[in-house]
Design an enzyme around this catalytic site. Structure first.
Site, short mmCIF file in Angstrom:
data_model
loop_
_atom_site.label_atom_id
_atom_site.label_comp_id
_atom_site.label_asym_id
_atom_site.label_seq_id
_atom_site.Cartn_x
_atom_site.Cartn_y
_atom_site.Cartn_z
N GLU A 115 27.57 28.65 -13.03
CA GLU A 115 26.33 28.53 -13.79
C GLU A 115 25.71 27.20 -13.37
OE1 GLU A 115 26.84 28.63 -18.05
OE2 GLU A 115 24.71 28.22 -18.36
N ARG B 229 42.99 28.16 -15.84
CA ARG B 229 42.12 27.14 -15.27
C ARG B 229 42.92 25.89 -14.97
NH1 ARG B 229 37.64 27.17 -18.02
NH2 ARG B 229 36.91 25.09 -17.64
N LYS C 293 31.87 20.91 -17.80
CA LYS C 293 30.54 20.40 -17.50
C LYS C 293 29.86 19.87 -18.76
CE LYS C 293 29.70 24.18 -15.23
NZ LYS C 293 28.98 25.29 -14.61
#
Ligand code: ATP
Ligand code: MG
Length: 561
Positions: free
Chosen positions: A37, A262, A272
Site C-alpha cells: 500500500e 511477519r 508504517k
C-alpha cells in the site's frame, strides 16, 4: 557460492508450490505478487515479503508482479509509489512490464460488485458506521442482521449506482456482502465492500466517489492478474474464508492465499503507521534517516542489497510469530562487507602525535593493503610524515591492566608504517587534557616489522596530519532502548534512544578518500564499516558508521541454544 549452498532451504510455502506444480493445479504456473500500500516507505519486513515473492517466482521460473494496493486515497502519495519502486529495484528485483495498480481495476471491481448484487449476494446498507459495528456482535455473541439486508436487487442496483454518481454523503451508505451475521468469523458477518468517500485519488483523481475495501479489492486484483499463490502475513489468515468466498461467487480465476509470519526485529518498530509518526514528529530526519529500519534508511546507512537478501533467506518463513535479533542482520552485513569493502584508515577522535626524530618536511608514501580478504583488491600508498593523528582512546597516560596500546615509555606499531615509542606528553595548561604526544620512531621498522624480532602488543591506525582530510562521522546506536518498544502498552516513542546518533565533526581520514562518492563503503581499520553520506561535500566528506566491527551474533546464537 557452490551449488549445494545455493539450494534453497525447504519451507512450507515451497512445499505447497511444489505440490501444486505436481498436480497441475494452476497449469504448472507460478505467479506471485508483492502488493504494497503506498502509504509509507518500505521497511525490512517488506524486504522479507519481496524476497519471498520475487524469489519464489525466480526459483520456479514464474513471474512476480509489483502491485500497488491503492484503494485508500486519503493516506496515499505519489512520493511513496516512487520510493517503493526504487527500493524494490535496489533490493535486486525486476517486475519487468508487470507494474500494476489496484486502482486500474476500479471499473472491473465495480462490475463484479454489480454482479454480486444481481445474484443477491450484496446489498446497500444505510446503517451508520457505529451501528454497523454494534450490529456486528462479538467473538462470543452473534451479530444482528441489518434492517436493509432484504432490499430488492433493483433497489440495491439503483442505490449503488447513485452511490457511484456521488448523490450521497460520505459515510451515509455502504455496499455489504450478504454472508452470515452469525458466523464464528467476524470477517464473514456481512463485511463492507464499498464506502462513499469524496477524496482525490493519486491516479484516478476525482473520478470515483466510492472506494472498494481491501478484502474485496485484493482477492479480485489477484484474480484479474492470474496470480497463483497469494502470499501474505499471518493477520490475514482469518480473512482467507472471505477471500475464498468472494472468488467463489463469480466464475473467475481463484488464487491460493498462503499466510506466513511477519518479520519482527528487535530494537526497532516495523509498522508504517509507527514509522510515519517518527518522521512527522521529527524524531528522525526523514524516511531515509540511517537509524530507520526502512530500506531507504538501511541503504543510506550502508547496508548492501545482498546482505538483506541473505538475511531474508536465513530467517526463513514460518507459521509462528517470532522476534529476530538485530544482531543477525548486522552479522549478514559484516560478512558481505568483509569481502567487498576496501580498508582505509580514519581517526574518529584525533590526538596529535609528533615524531621527534623524523626529519621535518619529509614525506614517505607507505604501501597499505586494500583488503586482506581479497588480494585482488591490490594496495595503495598512504603518506607518512612527522606529525600524525592517532585515536585519543589509543593512549592512556596511566594505563590500566590489559591496556596494551600507547602509554608513556611504551612502544607500539603504526599500521603499515613504523614502531613508535611515546617519550612525552603535552597537556593543556588550563584543563590538564592531553593535547599532544611526543614520540620517537625506529627507522629500522619500516612497513611495521622489526628486524630484530622485537614484539609490540598493539597496532594502531593513524593518518598524516598535513595530508589527512577532515571528515564528519555519524555514529549510530539502536533507535530504541528496548528490544520490543511498546510491548508493555506504553507509547513506543517513550523508548526512543536519546543517544542513537552521535556526530563527530573533526575526524581525519586518508587523503585518498577525497571525492569518494555517496554510497561507497569502506572499512575504517579497527572502527567498523562506513558509508559515504549524500550530505558530503567536496571539502568535507560525511561518513555514516554502518556497523562497528565486533560481531555479537555468535554470542546471541550461543545464548539462544
Ligand atoms: P505495515 O504494518 O508496516 O503498514 P502492511 O502490511 O500494512 O505493513 P503493506 O504495504 O500492506 O504493509 O504490505 C505489503 C506486503 O508486505 C504485504 O504482503 C505484507 O503482508 C508484507 N509485509 C508487511 N510487513 C511485513 C513484515 N513485517 N514481515 C513480512 N512481510 C511484511
Ligand atoms: Mg497494509
Amino acid at each position: 557460492m557452490t551449488t549445494i549452498d545455493a539450494r534453497p532451504t525447504p519451507n512450507f510455502i515451497r512445499n505447497i508450490i511444489e505440490e501444486d506444480l505436481k498436480t497441475g493445479k494452476y497449469g504448472k504456473r507460478v505467479h506471485t505478487r508483492f502488493p504494497p500500500e503506498p502509504n509509507g516507505y518500505l521497511h525490512i519486513g517488506h524486504a522479507k515479503s519481496i524476497c519471498l515473492n520475487f524469489g519464489l517466482a525466480a526459483e520456479y521460473k514464474g513471474l512476480c508482479n509489483l502491485r500497488f494496493d491503492d484503494t485508500n486515497p486519503t493516506k496515499e502519495e505519489v512520493e511513496y509509489v516512487e520510493s517503493i519502486k526504487e527500493d524494490v529495484r535496489w533490493l535486486g528485483f525486476d517486475w519487468a512490464d508487470r507494474l500494476f495498480y489496484a486502482s486500474d481495476y476500479f471499473e472491473q471491481l465495480y462490475r463484479y460488485a454489480v454482479q454480486l448484487i444481481k445474484s443477491g449476494k450484496a446489498y446497500v446498507c444505510d446503517l451508520s458506521p457505529e451501528e454497523i459495528r454494534e450490529y456486528r456482535g462479538t467473538l462470543t455473541a452473534p451479530g444482528k442482521e441489518s434492517p436493509y439486508r432484504m432490499r430488492s436487487v433493483e433497489e440495491n442496483l439503483d442505490l449503488f449506482e447513485r452511490m457511484r454518481a456521488g448523490e450521497f454523503e460520505d459515510g451515509s451508505r455502504v455496499l455489504r456482502a450478504k454472508i452470515d451475521m452469525a458466523s464464528g468469523n467476524l470477517n464473514m458477518r456481512d463485511p463492507v465492500m464499498y464506502r462513499i468517500l469524496r477524496a482525490t485519488h493519486h491516479r484516478t483523481g476525482d473520478k470515483w466517489r466510492i472506494y472498494p475495501m481491501y478484502d474485496f479489492a485484493h482477492c479480485f486484483s489477484d484474480s484479474i492478474e492470474g496470480i497463483t499463490h497469494s502470499i501474505c502475513t499471518l493477520e490475514f489468515e482469518d480473512h482467507r474464508p472471505l477471500y475464498d468466498w468472494f472468488l467463489d461467487q463469480l466464475d473467475v480465476h481463484h488464487p491460493q492465499q498462503i499466510e506466513f509470519a511477519r518479520l519482527n526485529l528487535s530494537y526497532t518498530v516495523l509498522s508504517k503507521r509507527k514509522l510515519v509518526q517518527l518522521v512527522e514528529g521529527g524524531y528522525v530526519t526523514g524516511w531515509d534517516d540511517p537509524r530507520m529500519p526502512t530500506l531507504a534508511g538501511l541503504r543510506r546507512r550502508g547496508y548492501t542489497p545482498e546482505s538483506i537478501q541473505d538475511f531474508c533467506e536465513r530467517i526463513g518463513v514460518a507459521k509462528r510469530e517470532s522476534m529476530v535479533d538485530m544482531a543477525l542482520l548486522e552479522h549478514c552485513l559484516r560478512e558481505d562487507l568483509n569481502k567487498r569493502a576496501p580498508r582505509v584508515m580514519g581517526v574518529l577522535r584525533p590526538l596529535r602525535v609528533v615524531i621527534d626524530n623524523y626529519p621535518e618536511g619529509q614525506v614517505e608514501e607507505l604501501e597499505a593493503v586494500n583488503n586482506p580478504e581479497d588480494p585482488g583488491m591490490g594496495s595503495r600508498r598512504v603518506p607518512f610524515s612527522r606529525v600524525l593523528y592517532i585515536e585519543q582512546e589509543d593512549f592512556r597516560e596511566d594505563p590500566p591492566k590489559k591496556f596494551y596500546r600507547l602509554a608513556p615509555g611504551r612502544e607500539v606499531r603504526l599500521r603499515y608504517a613504523y614502531f613508535i615509542t611515546c617519550v612525552g606528553v603535552v597537556k593543556d595548561e588550563q584543563t590538564g587534557e592531553v593535547v599532544e604526544l611526543r614520540c620517537t620512531y625506529d627507522p629500522e621498522t619500516r612497513g611495521g616489522d622489526s628486524p630484530d624480532g622485537r614484539k609490540v602488543k598493539a597496532t594502531l591506525h593513524w593518518v598524516s596530519a598535513a595530508h589527512a582530510l577532515e571528515a564528519e562521522v555519524r555514529l549510530y546506536d539502536h533507535l530504541f532502548l528496548k528490544p520490543e518498544p511498546g510491548e508493555d502498552g506504553q507509547d513506543f516513542r517513550t523508548y526512543l534512544n536519546p543517544k542513537s546518533l552521535e556526530i563527530l565533526t573533526s575526524c581525519r581520514v586518508e587523503p585518498g578518500l577525497a571525492g569518494a562518492t555517496p554510497g561507497s563503503r569502506y572499512q575504517f581499520e579497527r572502527q567498523g564499516y562506513f558509508c559515504v553520506d549524500p550530505d558530503s561535500s567536496n571539502e568535507k566528506p560525511v561518513f555514516n558508521r554502518t556497523v562497528p566491527l565486533r560481531d555479537s551474533w555468535a554470542k546471541v546464537e550461543k545464548a539462544q541454544k
